[in-house]
Enzyme design. Structure first.
Site, PDB file in Angstrom:
ATOM      1  N   LYS A  46      28.127  -7.124   1.823  1.00 19.17           N
ATOM      2  CA  LYS A  46      27.507  -6.835   0.546  1.00 19.17           C
ATOM      3  C   LYS A  46      26.844  -5.466   0.581  1.00 19.17           C
ATOM      4  O   LYS A  46      26.486  -4.900  -0.442  1.00 19.17           O
ATOM      5  CB  LYS A  46      26.429  -7.891   0.251  1.00 19.17           C
ATOM      6  CG  LYS A  46      26.940  -9.313   0.341  1.00 19.17           C
ATOM      7  CD  LYS A  46      25.740 -10.282   0.360  1.00 19.17           C
ATOM      8  CE  LYS A  46      26.184 -11.630   0.831  1.00 19.17           C
ATOM      9  NZ  LYS A  46      25.030 -12.528   1.059  1.00 19.17           N
ATOM     10  N   GLU A 102      31.319   2.061   3.360  1.00 16.63           N
ATOM     11  CA  GLU A 102      30.510   1.229   4.261  1.00 16.63           C
ATOM     12  C   GLU A 102      29.039   1.626   4.129  1.00 16.63           C
ATOM     13  O   GLU A 102      28.724   2.761   3.769  1.00 16.63           O
ATOM     14  CB  GLU A 102      31.038   1.452   5.694  1.00 16.63           C
ATOM     15  CG  GLU A 102      30.352   0.715   6.796  1.00 16.63           C
ATOM     16  CD  GLU A 102      30.466  -0.795   6.727  1.00 16.63           C
ATOM     17  OE1 GLU A 102      30.010  -1.367   5.735  1.00 16.63           O
ATOM     18  OE2 GLU A 102      30.961  -1.397   7.687  1.00 16.63           O
ATOM     19  N   ASP A 103      28.153   0.689   4.426  1.00 14.42           N
ATOM     20  CA  ASP A 103      26.717   1.004   4.381  1.00 14.42           C
ATOM     21  C   ASP A 103      26.287   1.766   5.634  1.00 14.42           C
ATOM     22  O   ASP A 103      25.642   2.798   5.559  1.00 14.42           O
ATOM     23  CB  ASP A 103      25.857  -0.256   4.167  1.00 14.42           C
ATOM     24  CG  ASP A 103      26.173  -1.396   5.135  1.00 14.42           C
ATOM     25  OD1 ASP A 103      27.076  -1.261   6.009  1.00 14.42           O
ATOM     26  OD2 ASP A 103      25.507  -2.449   5.033  1.00 14.42           O
ATOM     27  N   ASP A 106      27.393   1.077  12.935  1.00 16.43           N
ATOM     28  CA  ASP A 106      26.485   0.834  14.056  1.00 16.43           C
ATOM     29  C   ASP A 106      27.338   0.806  15.335  1.00 16.43           C
ATOM     30  O   ASP A 106      27.733   1.868  15.824  1.00 16.43           O
ATOM     31  CB  ASP A 106      25.745  -0.481  13.768  1.00 16.43           C
ATOM     32  CG  ASP A 106      24.672  -0.804  14.778  1.00 16.43           C
ATOM     33  OD1 ASP A 106      24.123   0.122  15.375  1.00 16.43           O
ATOM     34  OD2 ASP A 106      24.374  -1.992  14.969  1.00 16.43           O
ATOM     35  N   PHE A 155      16.228   0.119  12.969  1.00 13.81           N
ATOM     36  CA  PHE A 155      16.778  -0.888  12.073  1.00 13.81           C
ATOM     37  C   PHE A 155      16.335  -0.550  10.660  1.00 13.81           C
ATOM     38  O   PHE A 155      15.158  -0.617  10.334  1.00 13.81           O
ATOM     39  CB  PHE A 155      16.344  -2.305  12.457  1.00 13.81           C
ATOM     40  CG  PHE A 155      17.169  -3.323  11.742  1.00 13.81           C
ATOM     41  CD1 PHE A 155      18.412  -3.680  12.232  1.00 13.81           C
ATOM     42  CD2 PHE A 155      16.740  -3.857  10.538  1.00 13.81           C
ATOM     43  CE1 PHE A 155      19.211  -4.579  11.534  1.00 13.81           C
ATOM     44  CE2 PHE A 155      17.538  -4.751   9.834  1.00 13.81           C
ATOM     45  CZ  PHE A 155      18.770  -5.121  10.339  1.00 13.81           C
ATOM     46  N   VAL A 156      17.280  -0.149   9.855  1.00 14.13           N
ATOM     47  CA  VAL A 156      16.955   0.331   8.510  1.00 14.13           C
ATOM     48  C   VAL A 156      17.260  -0.711   7.444  1.00 14.13           C
ATOM     49  O   VAL A 156      18.135  -1.563   7.620  1.00 14.13           O
ATOM     50  CB  VAL A 156      17.689   1.659   8.200  1.00 14.13           C
ATOM     51  CG1 VAL A 156      17.194   2.771   9.104  1.00 14.13           C
ATOM     52  CG2 VAL A 156      19.194   1.496   8.347  1.00 14.13           C
TER      53      VAL A 156
HETATM   54  P1  IMP Z   1      28.806  -2.939  13.505  1.00  8.49           P
HETATM   55  O1  IMP Z   1      30.002  -3.818  13.515  1.00  8.49           O
HETATM   56  O2  IMP Z   1      27.948  -3.120  14.733  1.00  8.49           O
HETATM   57  O3  IMP Z   1      29.094  -1.477  13.268  1.00  8.49           O
HETATM   58  O4  IMP Z   1      27.876  -3.493  12.368  1.00  8.49           O
HETATM   59  C1  IMP Z   1      27.911  -2.977  11.116  1.00  8.49           C
HETATM   60  C2  IMP Z   1      27.093  -3.856  10.199  1.00  8.49           C
HETATM   61  O5  IMP Z   1      25.862  -4.299  10.810  1.00  8.49           O
HETATM   62  C3  IMP Z   1      26.691  -3.040   9.002  1.00  8.49           C
HETATM   63  O6  IMP Z   1      27.674  -3.091   7.987  1.00  8.49           O
HETATM   64  C4  IMP Z   1      25.387  -3.695   8.627  1.00  8.49           C
HETATM   65  O7  IMP Z   1      25.635  -4.788   7.770  1.00  8.49           O
HETATM   66  C5  IMP Z   1      24.796  -4.201   9.912  1.00  8.49           C
HETATM   67  N1  IMP Z   1      23.777  -3.269  10.425  1.00  8.49           N
HETATM   68  C6  IMP Z   1      23.870  -2.441  11.479  1.00  8.49           C
HETATM   69  N2  IMP Z   1      22.755  -1.707  11.657  1.00  8.49           N
HETATM   70  C7  IMP Z   1      21.916  -2.089  10.657  1.00  8.49           C
HETATM   71  C8  IMP Z   1      20.591  -1.678  10.273  1.00  8.49           C
HETATM   72  O8  IMP Z   1      19.929  -0.816  10.858  1.00  8.49           O
HETATM   73  N3  IMP Z   1      20.072  -2.304   9.173  1.00  8.49           N
HETATM   74  C9  IMP Z   1      20.748  -3.250   8.462  1.00  8.49           C
HETATM   75  N4  IMP Z   1      21.992  -3.648   8.781  1.00  8.49           N
HETATM   76  C10 IMP Z   1      22.568  -3.076   9.880  1.00  8.49           C
HETATM   77 MG    MG Z   2      26.495  -5.675   6.480  1.00 10.33          MG
END
Ligand code: IMP
Ligand code: MG
Length: 178
Positions: A46, A102-103, A106, A155-156
């Site tokens: 979302k 993408e938001d 990470d 953590f944002v």
């Molecule tokens: P990844 O698979 O580890 O890259 O995770 C990506 C997803 O983790 C993002 O689309 C976010 O939903 C969540 N995420 C990662 N870091 C943060 C953060 O700092 N705040 C909130 N959600 C995060």
């Molecule tokens: Mg997410």
């Protein structure tokens, strides 16, 4: 308008105005890169929806939009790398230009999976536009083609990003001090 100091959640990193200015720059860049072509913009649910709307409003291209949702399963803070699609794309992507919105990137686990998953549908191209990038935590081999802002290992929340499903509606990006 900015909320009063007392109601601000955490320390502000980026205001709505800063994010909108960046969306304008990136919208121009994307519009130039795909000039004369159609673009299918796919938002990741979302977290990407608010940023996606800013980008869309700044594109001068013919666009179509769709959404995809994926969950990655892991225990605690370590992602297992097992990703499951919970809402799929309904649009035909064959020979189309696809831009994933993408938001935040990470570890990159989710996005790597999504990019490969979309590539299986034989699009003409697949690129990634992310609001935030946290390169210090990257594990998967994936990177954003259009990056709003690079952040430290914090953590944002806000502007679509949640903590336990809350704070997605904040009109700024902030971080909670632990
Ligand atoms: P990844 O698979 O580890 O890259 O995770 C990506 C997803 O983790 C993002 O689309 C976010 O939903 C969540 N995420 C990662 N870091 C943060 C953060 O700092 N705040 C909130 N959600 C995060
Ligand atoms: Mg997410």
């Amino acid at each position: 308008m900015m909320k009063s100091e007392e109601t601000i959640k955490g320390k502000i990193l980026f205001t709505q105005e800063q994010i909108w200015e960046r969306a304008k720059e990136m919208g121009d860049e994307i519009s130039r890169d795909y000039e004369g072509e159609e673009l299918i913009v796919i938002g990741t649910l979302k977290g990407a929806i608010i940023w996606m709307s800013d980008i869309l409003k700044n594109l001068t291209l013919d666009t179509k939009i769709d959404f995809i949702s994926a969950s990655s399963y892991g225990s605690g803070t370590t992602s297992s790398g097992v990703v499951k699609i919970t809402k799929d794309i309904h649009m035909d992507l064959f020979n189309r230009n696809v831009l994933i919105i993408e938001d935040i990137i990470d570890t990159g686990t989710t996005l790597k999976f999504l990019k490969d998953y979309i590539a299986e549908r034989n699009p003409k191209s697949v690129k990634i536009c992310t609001l935030l990038d946290k390169p210090s935590r990257r594990k998967a081999d994936v990177q954003g083609d259009y990056i709003g802002f690079t952040v430290d290992d914090l953590f944002v929340i806000g502007y679509g990003l949640d903590y336990d499903q809350k704070f997605r509606n904040l009109p700024y990006i902030s971080y909670l001090e632990g």
